[in-house]
Structures are given as C-alpha cells and as structure tokens.
Scaffold this motif. Structure first.
Motif, PDB file in Angstrom:
ATOM      1  N   TRP A  35       0.753  -1.280  -0.094  1.00 24.29           N
ATOM      2  CA  TRP A  35       0.072   0.090  -0.074  1.00 24.29           C
ATOM      3  C   TRP A  35       0.849   1.213   0.063  1.00 24.29           C
ATOM      4  CZ3 TRP A  35      -4.876   0.233  -1.522  1.00 24.29           C
ATOM      5  CH2 TRP A  35      -5.679  -0.910  -1.580  1.00 24.29           C
ATOM      6  N   ASN A  36       2.113   1.078  -0.052  1.00 21.88           N
ATOM      7  CA  ASN A  36       3.073   2.426  -0.045  1.00 21.88           C
ATOM      8  C   ASN A  36       2.741   2.822  -1.488  1.00 21.88           C
ATOM      9  OD1 ASN A  36       5.401   1.264  -1.694  1.00 21.88           O
ATOM     10  ND2 ASN A  36       5.344  -0.104   0.006  1.00 21.88           N
ATOM     11  N   LEU A  37       3.311   4.143  -1.440  1.00 24.11           N
ATOM     12  CA  LEU A  37       3.257   5.113  -2.637  1.00 24.11           C
ATOM     13  C   LEU A  37       4.114   4.446  -3.789  1.00 24.11           C
ATOM     14  CD1 LEU A  37       2.005   7.754  -3.881  1.00 24.11           C
ATOM     15  CD2 LEU A  37       4.056   8.642  -3.263  1.00 24.11           C
ATOM     16  N   LYS A  38       5.256   4.023  -3.434  1.00 25.80           N
ATOM     17  CA  LYS A  38       6.368   3.532  -4.319  1.00 25.80           C
ATOM     18  C   LYS A  38       5.846   2.507  -5.196  1.00 25.80           C
ATOM     19  CE  LYS A  38      10.498   3.001  -3.542  1.00 25.80           C
ATOM     20  NZ  LYS A  38      11.965   3.083  -2.909  1.00 25.80           N
ATOM     21  N   ALA A  91      -0.850  11.761 -12.908  1.00 21.39           N
ATOM     22  CA  ALA A  91      -0.382  10.571 -12.033  1.00 21.39           C
ATOM     23  C   ALA A  91      -1.578   9.518 -12.045  1.00 21.39           C
ATOM     24  CB  ALA A  91       0.064  11.069 -10.724  1.00 21.39           C
ATOM     25  N   GLN A  92      -0.918   8.500 -11.773  1.00 24.15           N
ATOM     26  CA  GLN A  92      -2.022   7.158 -11.378  1.00 24.15           C
ATOM     27  C   GLN A  92      -1.580   6.604  -9.847  1.00 24.15           C
ATOM     28  OE1 GLN A  92      -1.545   4.143 -14.121  1.00 24.15           O
ATOM     29  NE2 GLN A  92      -0.586   2.835 -12.592  1.00 24.15           N
ATOM     30  N   TYR A  93      -2.766   6.027  -9.432  1.00 27.15           N
ATOM     31  CA  TYR A  93      -2.502   5.206  -8.134  1.00 27.15           C
ATOM     32  C   TYR A  93      -3.306   3.903  -8.335  1.00 27.15           C
ATOM     33  CZ  TYR A  93      -2.192   4.012  -3.295  1.00 27.15           C
ATOM     34  OH  TYR A  93      -2.007   3.230  -2.278  1.00 27.15           O
ATOM     35  N   ASP A  94      -2.704   2.863  -8.179  1.00 24.54           N
ATOM     36  CA  ASP A  94      -3.595   1.754  -8.460  1.00 24.54           C
ATOM     37  C   ASP A  94      -4.132   1.104  -7.267  1.00 24.54           C
ATOM     38  OD1 ASP A  94      -1.657   1.464 -10.645  1.00 24.54           O
ATOM     39  OD2 ASP A  94      -0.553  -0.129  -9.977  1.00 24.54           O
ATOM     40  N   PHE A  95      -5.390   0.946  -7.602  1.00 28.57           N
ATOM     41  CA  PHE A  95      -6.489   0.180  -6.616  1.00 28.57           C
ATOM     42  C   PHE A  95      -6.496  -1.062  -6.645  1.00 28.57           C
ATOM     43  CE2 PHE A  95      -9.037   1.352 -10.199  1.00 28.57           C
ATOM     44  CZ  PHE A  95      -9.290   0.207 -10.497  1.00 28.57           C
ATOM     45  N   ILE A 154      -4.339  -4.690  -9.023  1.00 32.23           N
ATOM     46  CA  ILE A 154      -3.575  -5.325 -10.010  1.00 32.23           C
ATOM     47  C   ILE A 154      -4.135  -4.992 -11.364  1.00 32.23           C
ATOM     48  CG2 ILE A 154      -2.194  -7.020 -11.138  1.00 32.23           C
ATOM     49  CD1 ILE A 154      -2.021  -8.218  -8.576  1.00 32.23           C
ATOM     50  N   GLY A 155      -3.629  -4.090 -12.156  1.00 28.69           N
ATOM     51  CA  GLY A 155      -4.070  -3.806 -13.642  1.00 28.69           C
ATOM     52  C   GLY A 155      -5.185  -2.714 -13.789  1.00 28.69           C
ATOM     53  N   GLY A 156      -5.633  -1.952 -12.478  1.00 25.09           N
ATOM     54  CA  GLY A 156      -6.631  -1.057 -12.289  1.00 25.09           C
ATOM     55  C   GLY A 156      -5.971   0.020 -11.556  1.00 25.09           C
ATOM     56  N   SER A 157      -6.336   1.353 -11.959  1.00 24.12           N
ATOM     57  CA  SER A 157      -5.744   2.538 -11.085  1.00 24.12           C
ATOM     58  C   SER A 157      -6.750   3.668 -11.490  1.00 24.12           C
ATOM     59  CB  SER A 157      -4.454   2.879 -11.701  1.00 24.12           C
ATOM     60  OG  SER A 157      -4.355   3.118 -13.077  1.00 24.12           O
ATOM     61  N   PHE A 158      -6.515   4.572 -10.372  1.00 27.49           N
ATOM     62  CA  PHE A 158      -7.100   5.823 -10.688  1.00 27.49           C
ATOM     63  C   PHE A 158      -6.124   6.926 -11.371  1.00 27.49           C
ATOM     64  CE2 PHE A 158      -9.044   4.101  -6.603  1.00 27.49           C
ATOM     65  CZ  PHE A 158     -10.622   4.124  -7.116  1.00 27.49           C
ATOM     66  N   ILE A 159      -6.591   7.669 -12.219  1.00 27.47           N
ATOM     67  CA  ILE A 159      -5.705   8.599 -12.809  1.00 27.47           C
ATOM     68  C   ILE A 159      -6.497  10.008 -12.747  1.00 27.47           C
ATOM     69  CG2 ILE A 159      -4.509   6.922 -14.311  1.00 27.47           C
ATOM     70  CD1 ILE A 159      -6.651   7.645 -16.522  1.00 27.47           C
ATOM     71  N   ALA A 160      -5.442  10.953 -12.758  1.00 22.17           N
ATOM     72  CA  ALA A 160      -5.971  12.506 -12.775  1.00 22.17           C
ATOM     73  C   ALA A 160      -4.738  13.262 -13.099  1.00 22.17           C
ATOM     74  CB  ALA A 160      -6.265  12.926 -11.075  1.00 22.17           C
ATOM     75  N   GLY A 161      -5.155  14.398 -13.626  1.00 25.87           N
ATOM     76  CA  GLY A 161      -3.903  15.549 -13.874  1.00 25.87           C
ATOM     77  C   GLY A 161      -4.594  16.571 -14.913  1.00 25.87           C
ATOM     78  N   LEU A 162      -3.647  16.944 -15.818  1.00 33.56           N
ATOM     79  CA  LEU A 162      -3.845  18.162 -16.690  1.00 33.56           C
ATOM     80  C   LEU A 162      -4.431  17.614 -18.051  1.00 33.56           C
ATOM     81  CD1 LEU A 162      -0.778  20.451 -15.652  1.00 33.56           C
ATOM     82  CD2 LEU A 162      -3.327  20.816 -15.163  1.00 33.56           C
ATOM     83  N   HIS A 163      -5.345  18.486 -18.610  1.00 31.62           N
ATOM     84  CA  HIS A 163      -5.646  17.890 -20.029  1.00 31.62           C
ATOM     85  C   HIS A 163      -5.456  19.265 -20.834  1.00 31.62           C
ATOM     86  CE1 HIS A 163      -9.373  17.153 -22.645  1.00 31.62           C
ATOM     87  NE2 HIS A 163      -8.172  17.186 -23.610  1.00 31.62           N
ATOM     88  N   TYR A 164      -4.535  19.117 -21.903  1.00 31.48           N
ATOM     89  CA  TYR A 164      -4.391  20.169 -22.881  1.00 31.48           C
ATOM     90  C   TYR A 164      -5.116  19.515 -24.205  1.00 31.48           C
ATOM     91  CZ  TYR A 164      -2.463  23.207 -26.402  1.00 31.48           C
ATOM     92  OH  TYR A 164      -2.307  24.130 -27.620  1.00 31.48           O
TER      93      TYR A 164
END
Length: 334
Positions: free
Chosen positions: A237-240, A265-269, A271-281
């Motif tokens: 569960w650590n960030l790395k 950036a993404q954070y895995d919830f 194996i194979g699935g993750s939340f993603i968020a960031g900037l959209h140009y």
C-alpha cells in the motif's frame, strides 16, 4: 457446543504439534529468532519471508534436517532480490553441507558454496552435552532472473557423496518500468459541438450545441513507473509500489488531427486497475465573445454571425478517471 469442541480440538492440536517438535529444533528456532532481533530483520506477512531493512536480502532459516524454522520460501521474488541461507545445526553434527544456487542474470550463473564441518561427535559412552546450536551463514547470492533453483546437500563424512536435503524452485518476477493501457476519463475542458444559432423570444437569438458540459473521453495511456513494477507481486500500500506517471491522448487522435494531451499521475487500486488524474491540454471549438464558463446554451443571448466568430484554440483543463492495463483490457474484447 460444536464451537466449544472445535476450539478445544484446535488447542489440543497446537499443544501436541508444539510438543512433537524436538528440543533441538526448538533450540534452533530460539537461535533463529535471536538472529532476527539482533539484525533488525523485517517480517513481510504477505510473502511470509524475512528481509533486511531496505537491502532486498531474503533470509531463509533452516534446521539441519532441511525443515524451515521461521518462515517459508518466497513464493515469488523480484529481480532485485538477493538470498541468504542461515543453517542451524547441533554442534555435535559432523556433516558438511553444500548449498547450490542455480539461476541466471544475463550470463548463466551456477554457484556452489560450502562450509566447514562443525565440532566432531562425542566419544562413545560419554555423557551427552547440553544442546548447543551452531549457525552456518552461507554467502549472500543474487540477484537472479526468471527462476532460482535452491538446493541444500549434506555429506556425513569426507568419503561419502552429497545427499540432497531439500530443493525448491523460486519464481523471479520480471521488473518493468512502463506499460500501455486504456482509460475512461472525465475532463473539465468543455468542447461544444454541432453549434447552432436559434431564435430566443421574438427578437433575440441564442446558441444550442451538443456536449455543452464537461465530457468523457476514451484514452490511450502510457504509464511510467519510477521505481519499477513486478508483474507477479501483489503491490504493497505504499506510494512507491502503486504510483505511476501517465501520458496519453484520446483514442483516434493522430499526428494530422492531434487534439488532446493528458499528463498526470496514477495510483493503483488493484493489479491492472488504477485511478488517474492530471492536466488535459486540448484543442476545442470556441466562439468570439462567448465564455463557456458563463454562457448558458439555450438561454444566453448571442448576437452576430456564428460562422464568422468560430475559431479553434488550445486550452488547459483537469481530468480524472480510471485506467486499465492493456493486458487486462485486451481480454475484455477477446
């Protein structure tokens, strides 16, 4: 009543199991635990192994008969993992032990590592001495790739051949630093389409359009893992272990009609699935004199010729959503 009987059975089973262990084996366990404490080793419950603090060394504790003392073999290790066997024997054991590691890390690596014999057996008829456990620490070996064959052999006397006490194969998880996946995101960057001018009341006009709110996008994402990933390991569960940097675009974009770039950036919830968020140009349709933040399509007044006021401009927005690794995504559409 059934619950009580089951509890009693479990307690009795644990009692007889603990008493079935020899005094020598229990003494070796005490010595192994003392080593763990004195060297500050950490126990990892998910993998059932002991490791050094930030040194990637997996410590294996074994009794002279080949039985493990404290934890099991690592079911899966990484390409950064190293291994050290600690063998605990009675000081009356005169056998010589041979440890073989067979694995590869680019070139073929086949290493043999032996130890000197412990103290000789006491003379016949002598009073048995108290149990004294000797510790034999074999060299730290590794890292390896693909698989590691771990074999411990024993030779009772110099003229005898070695007999295998125990042999096991450990899978080495491949480390990768990038992957491709698909994502579904919601972006705050409004891009109205099919814009039309219609009457508003008797004398005024307004605009109507499709996609006047934020919109959903199907994206193709490349994910970069600064610390690497292991495809057989359950992430901690650590960030790395769960963090990644994502770069992507909308599916269907190409160099001739490039419209969207996503960076975040993404954070895995899982194996194979993750939340993603960031900037959209993104490039979007705009209209001179119309601010999408304030203009209400179908309600706000619009004056002038629509076609002459249309133009395209790149802007920044925010996005968030979920991404699926391509290996999983491909299975959905098989």
């Amino acid at each position: 009543m059934k619950t009580t009987l089951l509890s009693i059975a479990i307690i009795l089973g644990s009692y007889f199991q603990s008493h079935a262990q020899s005094a020598e084996f229990q003494a070796a366990q005490i010595a192994a635990n003392a080593y763990v404490s004195s060297h500050g080793l950490e126990y990892q419950p998910k993998r059932n192994v002991f490791t050094g603090h930030n040194d990637n060394v997996i410590h294996i504790f074994m009794f002279e008969d080949g039985n493990l003392l404290l934890a099991g073999y690592p079911t899966v290790a990484t390409e950064k993992s190293k291994f050290q066997l600690h063998l605990f024997v009675q000081n009356t054991n005169a056998s010589t032990f041979l440890l073989e590691y067979t694995g590869s890390y680019s070139p073929i690596l086949n290493i043999q590592n032996g130890n000197s014999s412990p103290a000789p057996m006491p003379a016949a008829g002598a009073v048995p001495p108290p149990i004294v456990i000797s510790q034999l620490d074999f060299a730290i070996l590794g890292p390896f790739t693909n698989t590691l064959v771990f074999t411990l052999k024993e030779r009772a006397s110099p003229g005898d051949s070695y007999n295998t006490l125990v042999s096991t194969t450990i899978q080495i998880s491949k480390t990768f630093y990038a992957s491709i996946g698909s994502g579904i995101v919601y972006t705050s960057l409004k891009d109205p389409s099919n814009i039309r001018k219609i009457p508003l009341g008797a004398t005024d006009s307004t605009l109507v359009a499709d996609n006047t709110k934020g919109r959903s996008l199907l994206t193709l994402m490349a994910t970069f893992y600064p610390w690497g990933r292991n495809n057989l390991m359950m992430p901690e569960w650590n960030l790395k272990d769960r963090f990644g940097i994502v770069v992507g675009t909308t599916i269907g974009s190409d160099t001739s009609s490039f419209k969207n770039l996503l960076l975040g950036a993404q954070y895995d919830f899982s194996i194979g699935g993750s939340f993603i968020a960031g900037l959209h140009y993104g490039q979007r349709q705009k209209i001179i004199g119309v601010d999408y933040k304030d203009f209400k399509f179908g309600e706000s007044k619009f004056e002038g010729d629509l076609e002459s006021k249309k133009y395209t401009q790149g802007d920044l927005g925010l996005f968030f959503g979920v991404a699926i690794d391509s290996r999983i995504f491909s299975q959905i559409f098989k």
